[in-house]
Design a protein around this motif. Structure first.
Motif, PDB file in Angstrom:
ATOM      1  N   ASP A  87       3.394  23.339 -19.766  1.00  0.00           N
ATOM      2  CA  ASP A  87       2.740  22.056 -20.032  1.00  0.00           C
ATOM      3  C   ASP A  87       1.488  21.867 -19.169  1.00  0.00           C
ATOM      4  O   ASP A  87       0.901  20.792 -19.161  1.00  0.00           O
ATOM      5  N   ASN A  89       1.112  21.382 -16.180  1.00  0.00           N
ATOM      6  CA  ASN A  89       1.203  20.429 -15.068  1.00  0.00           C
ATOM      7  C   ASN A  89       1.558  21.072 -13.732  1.00  0.00           C
ATOM      8  O   ASN A  89       1.433  20.433 -12.692  1.00  0.00           O
ATOM      9  N   GLU A 203      -3.297  14.713 -15.812  1.00  0.00           N
ATOM     10  CA  GLU A 203      -3.347  14.272 -17.201  1.00  0.00           C
ATOM     11  C   GLU A 203      -3.169  12.765 -17.357  1.00  0.00           C
ATOM     12  O   GLU A 203      -3.351  12.225 -18.450  1.00  0.00           O
ATOM     13  N   TYR A 204      -2.807  12.068 -16.257  1.00  0.00           N
ATOM     14  CA  TYR A 204      -2.640  10.623 -16.339  1.00  0.00           C
ATOM     15  C   TYR A 204      -3.892   9.869 -15.908  1.00  0.00           C
ATOM     16  O   TYR A 204      -3.893   8.640 -15.847  1.00  0.00           O
ATOM     17  N   PRO A 218      -7.735   6.126 -17.680  1.00  0.00           N
ATOM     18  CA  PRO A 218      -6.890   7.191 -18.232  1.00  0.00           C
ATOM     19  C   PRO A 218      -7.681   8.490 -18.328  1.00  0.00           C
ATOM     20  O   PRO A 218      -8.913   8.476 -18.298  1.00  0.00           O
ATOM     21  N   ALA A 219      -6.982   9.592 -18.401  1.00  0.00           N
ATOM     22  CA  ALA A 219      -7.656  10.830 -18.766  1.00  0.00           C
ATOM     23  C   ALA A 219      -8.171  10.655 -20.191  1.00  0.00           C
ATOM     24  O   ALA A 219      -7.513  10.011 -21.010  1.00  0.00           O
ATOM     25  N   PRO A 221      -8.314  11.548 -23.761  1.00  0.00           N
ATOM     26  CA  PRO A 221      -7.236  12.290 -24.437  1.00  0.00           C
ATOM     27  C   PRO A 221      -7.725  13.574 -25.125  1.00  0.00           C
ATOM     28  O   PRO A 221      -8.346  13.512 -26.173  1.00  0.00           O
ATOM     29  N   VAL A 222      -7.436  14.685 -24.513  1.00  0.00           N
ATOM     30  CA  VAL A 222      -7.867  15.995 -25.022  1.00  0.00           C
ATOM     31  C   VAL A 222      -6.737  16.598 -25.843  1.00  0.00           C
ATOM     32  O   VAL A 222      -5.608  16.686 -25.379  1.00  0.00           O
ATOM     33  N   MET A 223      -7.047  17.017 -27.062  1.00  0.00           N
ATOM     34  CA  MET A 223      -6.030  17.566 -27.967  1.00  0.00           C
ATOM     35  C   MET A 223      -5.573  18.955 -27.543  1.00  0.00           C
ATOM     36  O   MET A 223      -4.422  19.310 -27.687  1.00  0.00           O
ATOM     37  N   ARG A 224      -6.501  19.771 -27.086  1.00  0.00           N
ATOM     38  CA  ARG A 224      -6.171  21.156 -26.777  1.00  0.00           C
ATOM     39  C   ARG A 224      -6.672  21.563 -25.402  1.00  0.00           C
ATOM     40  O   ARG A 224      -7.615  22.336 -25.294  1.00  0.00           O
ATOM     41  N   PRO A 225      -6.037  21.050 -24.345  1.00  0.00           N
ATOM     42  CA  PRO A 225      -6.441  21.510 -23.024  1.00  0.00           C
ATOM     43  C   PRO A 225      -6.058  22.981 -22.874  1.00  0.00           C
ATOM     44  O   PRO A 225      -5.005  23.395 -23.335  1.00  0.00           O
ATOM     45  N   PHE A 295     -11.552   2.397 -24.967  1.00  0.00           N
ATOM     46  CA  PHE A 295     -10.102   2.565 -24.769  1.00  0.00           C
ATOM     47  C   PHE A 295      -9.549   1.566 -23.756  1.00  0.00           C
ATOM     48  O   PHE A 295      -8.366   1.266 -23.761  1.00  0.00           O
TER      49      PHE A 295
END
Lengths: 307, 307
Positions: A87, A89, A203-204, A218-219, A221-225, A295
Motif C-alpha cells: 500500500d 505506506n 497519503e493523509y 488533504p493530499a 487524491p492521486v489515482m495511481r501513486p 476540495f
C-alpha cells in the motif's frame, strides 16, 4: 525572492509494487529544489561525487536551479536503496552508502549570506545550526529525521529555538516531543520557539500549527501513486517556494503554501524519481491548486471549464 | 425528520494507555444514536439481553432516543473486550461474546416503514438488505466491516447497489474494492451505484466522494484522546443526524455533515464509553463546528469572542 536549500543529493534504487528504478536521481535537496523551482528561484548547496555526471546536472539546470553551490568531491555520490509495502505506506531501507555525503560540510558563499529564505534539509542538526547562524536568512525552516532525534535531540532543540519553522513527519514529531498524541506533540514543539510547524502525514496530507491556529490540507487524491520517495521533500519545496514567491509568511500565505506543498507532492508520487515532478507545467500546478482549494470549500465550486 | 438506526448494543471492556473501563455501554447503534440525538430525533432498532438493566436505558432515554424498538431477549447482551496500542491507532480484540446479538433479526414496526432516514449499522449484509427493502427509506446509508467483506462480499455489493451511501474505514474500503489505493477504491465503490461514499480515517479525519467531487475534513484536534471506541459510529451519527435535521442531501449539506461527523467523533474519544459524548451540549457542538469550518478556511477567521 531567493530560496536556498541545503541537503542531500543521492542516487536511489527503489522497488515499489508498480516497478523498479535503479540508480535514479534523488535526495531531499533535489526533490525540494525541483518542486520549489516552479514557484521561485532556487539555489542548491549540497555535495556529489565524481560519478554524478552530466544528465542529472542538466535536469537541475533545465529547472533554472542555481547549482553553483553544488560541490563535486572525490568519491562516489550518496546511494540509497529501499523497498515499499503493497500500500506504499511503509518502506524498508535495503542499503545506505553515505559516500561523499558522510563528510559533507555545507559551504556558504558570500552571496548566500542574508538570503531571504533558507531551507535546512535533513542533515546533522549541528550543521543545520551552523548554516543558520552563517546565512542569517529572512525566513528559515528545517526538516529532520529519527536518526538525529535519537542521537542529537539537544542540538535539534537548540535549532528549533532559532529556526522559524519545522516540517516533519507525524511519527517523528511525536518522537521529538516525547508525546503519544500528535496535537500534544505539536503544542510542545511550538513551545520550543517555532513560529510555524507543519506535520506531514503522507497519503493523509499535512497539518499546519501556527499562532494558535490549525489548518489541515488533504493530499491531492492521486489515482495511481507509483513511488512516494521524495513526496515529503516535494511538499516542503512547494511550501517554501510559495512563501519565497510571495515574500510573506502571514497566516493566509502559510495556508496557501500548504496547498502548494500538497500539489507538488502529488506530482512527485506519480512516477519514479523526478520523471513526473521535473516535467509538469506551471499551469498544471495552478489547476491542482484550484482543485484543492475547491476540495476544502463547503460551497459548491464555481464551474471552471465548459460543461 | 426521523432517523432510524439498526445495529449493535454491547457492553465493552476496554484498555487504553489512559485507563480501563469494564462492562461499559457501547455498540455501534448506541454511539450512532447518541451522536445523532443532538441533531435530530432518533429511533433505535437493536437487541439486548435480560441483563441490560435500567441505567443504560435511562442514558438513551435522557438523550430523547426512541427505544421502543429495542428488543429485550432471554440471554446476555453482546460483550466485546479490546485493548489499544500506545498511540491508540491499533486495537486488539481480546474477547467477543455475541450472546443475543448472534440471532438478531431486526424487526421493523409499521411506524418504521417509509422512515425518512435510515442507517444500517455493521450487521450481516443479508439483514441490512432485508431491512432496507422493508423500510423503504427516503435516504439510506450503511457501514460494514472486514468480517462481512471477507465472508459476504456478493451480498454486500448487492446492498451497495440499492443503498444511497456507505461510510467505511479506509482499509476496509480498499479490501472491499480490491484496490491498494484509497482513491481508486473510492472510484470503484461509487461505480457500484452509491450516491456518496465517506471514507473514515481515524485520527486523520474523513473524506467524502460524491458526484465527482472530493471533500476532506480533518479530525477535530483533540489534545487528550482517551478511548477511540465508537469514534467511527459517532462520526456516522453526526453525519446522518445533520442530513436528517436538514432534510436534504445536496453537496453543501453533505459537506456540512462531514464536519458534524468529525465534531461528534471528537467528543466521543475524550472519555471512555458514552461518558463525554452523552454529556455535551448543543452549544459545544456548534462551537466545534465553527472552529472546524475556520480550520478549513484559507481566510483569516473572524474573531468570535472578545480578545
Amino acid at each position: 525572492m531567493g530560496l536556498l536549500v541545503v541537503g542531500s543529493v543521492a542516487f536511489d534504487s527503489i522497488t515499489t509494487p508498480y516497478g523498479r528504478a535503479e540508480e535514479v536521481l534523488g535526495g531531499s535537496a533535489v526533490y525540494f529544489a525541483v518542486a520549489a523551482s516552479y514557484l521561485t528561484r532556487v539555489r542548491l548547496v549540497a555535495v556529489v561525487g565524481e560519478d554524478f555526471g552530466d544528465e542529472p546536472m542538466q535536469l537541475l539546470r533545465a529547472r533554472q536551479i542555481d547549482v553553483s553551490g553544488l560541490e563535486v568531491r572525490p568519491g562516489r555520490t550518496f546511494r540509497w536503496a529501499g523497498e515499499y509495502s503493497e500500500d506504499l505506506n511503509e518502506r524498508r531501507t535495503l542499503r545506505t552508502e553515505l559516500n561523499v555525503f558522510e563528510s559533507f560540510r555545507p559551504k556558504l558563499r558570500r552571496q548566500d549570506v542574508n538570503v531571504e529564505h533558507l531551507f535546512l534539509g535533513n542533515i546533522d542538526p549541528d550543521l543545520q545550526r551552523r548554516v543558520l547562524t552563517e546565512a542569517k536568512p529572512g525566513l528559515s525552516a528545517c526538516d529532520t529525521m529519527n536518526f538525529w532525534i535519537e542521537r542529537k535531540s539537544d542540538s535539534l532543540k537548540r535549532l528549533l529555538a532559532s529556526v522559524d519553522g519545522l516540517l516533519i513527519n507525524d511519527s517523528e514529531a511525536r518522537l521529538l516531543a516525547g508525546e503519544l498524541n500528535t496535537v500534544a506533540a505539536a503544542r510542545r514543539l511550538l513551545s520550543l520557539g517555532l513560529r510555524f510547524l507543519v506535520i506531514k502525514r503522507g497519503e493523509y496530507g499535512a497539518a499546519l500549527f501556527s499562532e494558535g491556529r490549525y489548518f489541515a490540507v488533504p493530499a491531492y487524491p492521486v489515482m495511481r501513486p507509483v513511488d512516494p520517495t521524495g513526496a515529503g521533500d516535494s511538499f516542503a519545496g512547494g511550501f517554501m517556494g510559495h512563501l519565497a514567491r510571495r515574500g510573506m509568511h502571514d497566516g493566509r500565505t502559510l495556508r496557501e503554501a500548504m496547498l502548494y506543498g500538497s500539489v507538488l507532492a502529488s506530482f512527485c508520487v506519480e512516477d519514479f524519481s523526478l520523471r513526473r515532478l521535473a516535467a509538469v507545467t506551471a499551469r498544471a500546478i495552478e489547476e491542482r491548486f484550484e482543485e484543492l482549494r475547491d476540495f476544502l470549500s463547503l460551497d459548491d465550486p464555481p464551474r471552471r471549464r465548459a460543461p
